[in-house]
Design an enzyme around this catalytic site. Sequence first.
Site, PDB file in Angstrom:
ATOM      1  N   GLY A  51     103.567  25.637  60.522  1.00 26.27           N
ATOM      2  CA  GLY A  51     103.461  24.260  60.048  1.00 26.27           C
ATOM      3  C   GLY A  51     102.088  23.715  60.374  1.00 26.27           C
ATOM      4  O   GLY A  51     101.457  24.152  61.338  1.00 26.27           O
ATOM      5  N   THR A  52     101.663  22.779  59.559  1.00 32.13           N
ATOM      6  CA  THR A  52     100.303  22.270  59.780  1.00 32.13           C
ATOM      7  C   THR A  52     100.293  20.772  60.047  1.00 32.13           C
ATOM      8  O   THR A  52     101.044  20.322  60.869  1.00 32.13           O
ATOM      9  CB  THR A  52      99.394  22.639  58.603  1.00 32.13           C
ATOM     10  OG1 THR A  52     100.059  22.300  57.388  1.00 32.13           O
ATOM     11  CG2 THR A  52      99.114  24.129  58.586  1.00 32.13           C
ATOM     12  N   THR A  53      99.527  20.013  59.318  1.00 34.38           N
ATOM     13  CA  THR A  53      98.980  18.755  59.815  1.00 34.38           C
ATOM     14  C   THR A  53      99.983  17.617  60.019  1.00 34.38           C
ATOM     15  O   THR A  53     100.780  17.309  59.135  1.00 34.38           O
ATOM     16  CB  THR A  53      97.877  18.293  58.847  1.00 34.38           C
ATOM     17  OG1 THR A  53      97.048  19.404  58.547  1.00 34.38           O
ATOM     18  CG2 THR A  53      97.064  17.187  59.466  1.00 34.38           C
ATOM     19  N   ALA A 226      95.715  25.107  54.290  1.00 31.22           N
ATOM     20  CA  ALA A 226      97.046  25.211  54.884  1.00 31.22           C
ATOM     21  C   ALA A 226      97.798  23.888  54.885  1.00 31.22           C
ATOM     22  O   ALA A 226      98.968  23.842  55.240  1.00 31.22           O
ATOM     23  CB  ALA A 226      96.934  25.734  56.314  1.00 31.22           C
TER      24      ALA A 226
END
Length: 287
Positions: A51-53, A226
């Site tokens: 998972g990213t931001t 991403a």
Amino acid sequence: MTDARIPAAFLQPGTSSFSDFLTEHKPDLLPARKSLPAGAVQSGADIAPHGTTIVAATFPGGLVMAGDRRATMGNVIAQRDIEKVFPADEYSVVGIAGTAGLAVEMVRLFQVELEHYEKIEGSVLSLDGKANRLSALIRANLGMAMQGLAVVPMFAGFDLDRGIGRIFGYDVTGGRHEETSFFSVGSGSLFARGALKKLYRDDLTPEEAVSACLQALYDAADDDSATGGPDLTRRIFPVVWVVTADGGARLTDEEVAAIADRVVGGRMVRPDGPLAPLTGPTSGEEA
């Protein structure tokens, strides 16, 4: 025939920490106790979605936390609608970045940890106490982090004693630090934080704080592959939580979509986003 009686361990007075209880009686259930075969992979990114931001910003009387919906595995988009922001309890939220599966397990354990404490002690942990409990869970995952399966969450909540929203960031060793005003974590955090730095003001309304967070996520998606931007064709938009003295509430998809549509509409005119003033107030001058 299976013995259906409750195990004796569950009937004995014990610690107010559920993770300590598991450590003593069922350590194999803790996500941090799992391990990878030596030399099985070169990086955790090769075998598990990441998972990213996540972004967060305070406003007078509360805070906003928002997360994009993309999970990646290497250079592949593994999921387009993953949830990355969760309620920790009534007055706090936690956002995840890093190995998605472990992060979700950690969030569930954290939710039970807070609920267990409240049932055993008969009172709610302070916001600093909740932040410290999450720090201990992250520290316990250090072995997995060293194998490439790191979890780096962000925690935020409304401090009932101080009457303000507060944001906490962490490193992979569990070290916690409090951030004032705004913060971001994940692969696109550098770009999101730059956007928030230009857009944030101390007197934001809740609606303006949500807009600032969505603008920051858009900028992160613009420069970080991403991080997922608003998916207008599939109508997939960021998950947004607002926490105030009345508790936490997730914005509906329709509410987020309306703001996201305005953000995207503005980018059709100016792709780089809103302009910030070239100069700000100096000492002794009004803004």
